[in-house]
Design an enzyme around this catalytic site. Structure first.
Site, PDB file in Angstrom:
ATOM      1  N   SER A   1      50.933  14.669  15.568  1.00 24.59           N
ATOM      2  CA  SER A   1      51.444  14.615  14.201  1.00 24.59           C
ATOM      3  C   SER A   1      52.004  13.236  13.891  1.00 24.59           C
ATOM      4  CB  SER A   1      52.517  15.680  14.009  1.00 24.59           C
ATOM      5  OG  SER A   1      53.083  15.617  12.726  1.00 24.59           O
TER       6      SER A   1
ATOM      7  N   ARG B   1      48.334   7.482   8.328  1.00 23.07           N
ATOM      8  CA  ARG B   1      48.369   7.775   6.887  1.00 23.07           C
ATOM      9  C   ARG B   1      49.208   6.758   6.131  1.00 23.07           C
ATOM     10  NH1 ARG B   1      49.831  12.514   7.494  1.00 23.07           N
ATOM     11  NH2 ARG B   1      52.032  12.464   6.876  1.00 23.07           N
TER      12      ARG B   1
ATOM     13  N   GLU C   1      66.289  13.764   9.977  1.00 25.32           N
ATOM     14  CA  GLU C   1      66.237  14.296   8.615  1.00 25.32           C
ATOM     15  C   GLU C   1      66.862  15.689   8.608  1.00 25.32           C
ATOM     16  OE1 GLU C   1      62.959  14.447   5.168  1.00 25.32           O
ATOM     17  OE2 GLU C   1      62.624  15.931   6.734  1.00 25.32           O
TER      18      GLU C   1
ATOM     19  N   ALA D   1      59.277  27.525  -0.468  1.00 22.88           N
ATOM     20  CA  ALA D   1      58.672  26.382   0.216  1.00 22.88           C
ATOM     21  C   ALA D   1      57.740  26.833   1.330  1.00 22.88           C
ATOM     22  CB  ALA D   1      59.760  25.464   0.771  1.00 22.88           C
TER      23      ALA D   1
END
Length: 227
Positions: free
Chosen positions: A70, A77, A160, A172
């Protein structure tokens, strides 16, 4: 780019592969330790509320550290340099903790309780509760730094932390599953339905918070009732 037909093949030894794997594991381990520090702080707050107050605003806590795959995908990206220092600077959600609360006010209260601690440094805050994303997503995001004490010295690790209500979390989760099912190309009618569902979840949060506030005010007005 054209590779010459007579180009020599590149061989990587088993030792080099092991060394690369060990470097990645050590790098991610720092983030795991930082995540655990935040989890401990949240756990202490939850235990305090459970034992010293009549109301606990924390419903549940989840956490994760990005997998190597990931992390590599996000580096590609974002188009950043794949070096560890570049990743430290540009990717701040390698470690994440999500705190699900009972009410919207609890999200802000827990954010304040966490970030006022002396060893916590706030790097960035995105308040998607006050200003939801266009698709209806609501959550309070904070990038905080916490010191991790290793045998080699102290490192500041970014984590985070997301604060959201049960309704926000439910929406979500479903939105993520739908986007995964359609590989990001969600039909327009479903996009509209998701936005309507987000508005419904927000209305539910407002109604439940109003009921909670009325109950609290009623208890305050009655002698001998716990607040």
């Amino acid at each position: 780019m054209t590779i010459p037909l007579d180009a020599e093949p590149v061989y990587v030894s088993i030792a080099e592969l092991h060394a690369a794997r060990d470097q990645i594991q050590r790098f991610l381990l720092e983030y795991r330790f930082g995540m655990q520090e935040i989890e401990t702080k949240i756990s202490i707050l939850r235990d305090e509320f459970l034992n010293m107050h009549d109301y606990n605003p924390i419903e549940h806590v989840t956490s994760r550290v990005k997998s190597p795959d990931s992390l590599v995908e996000k580096v590609a990206r974002k188009g950043i340099d794949p070096g560890f220092e570049s990743i430290r600077e540009h990717i701040t959600d390698v470690a994440g903790v999500r705190v699900t609360c009972s009410f919207t006010a609890d999200a802000y209260r827990l954010f304040d309780l966490l970030t006022r601690q002396d060893d916590i440094t706030v790097r960035a805050v995105k308040d998607y509760i006050a200003e939801p994303k266009p698709n209806g997503y609501k959550s309070l995001h904070a990038i905080v730094e916490v010191p991790v004490f290793l045998s080699t010295g102290t490192v500041q690790v970014p984590v985070e932390v997301q604060f959201r209500t049960i309704a926000m979390d439910f929406w979500a989760s479903l939105e993520h599953k739908i986007h995964y099912k359609y590989a990001g190309s969600v039909p327009d009618h479903l996009v509209g339905s998701l936005k309507d569902a987000a508005d419904t979840a927000a209305a539910l949060d407002e109604r439940m918070e109003r009921l909670h506030r009325e109950l609290r005010d009623h208890r305050t007005a009655e002698p001998g009732m716990p607040v």
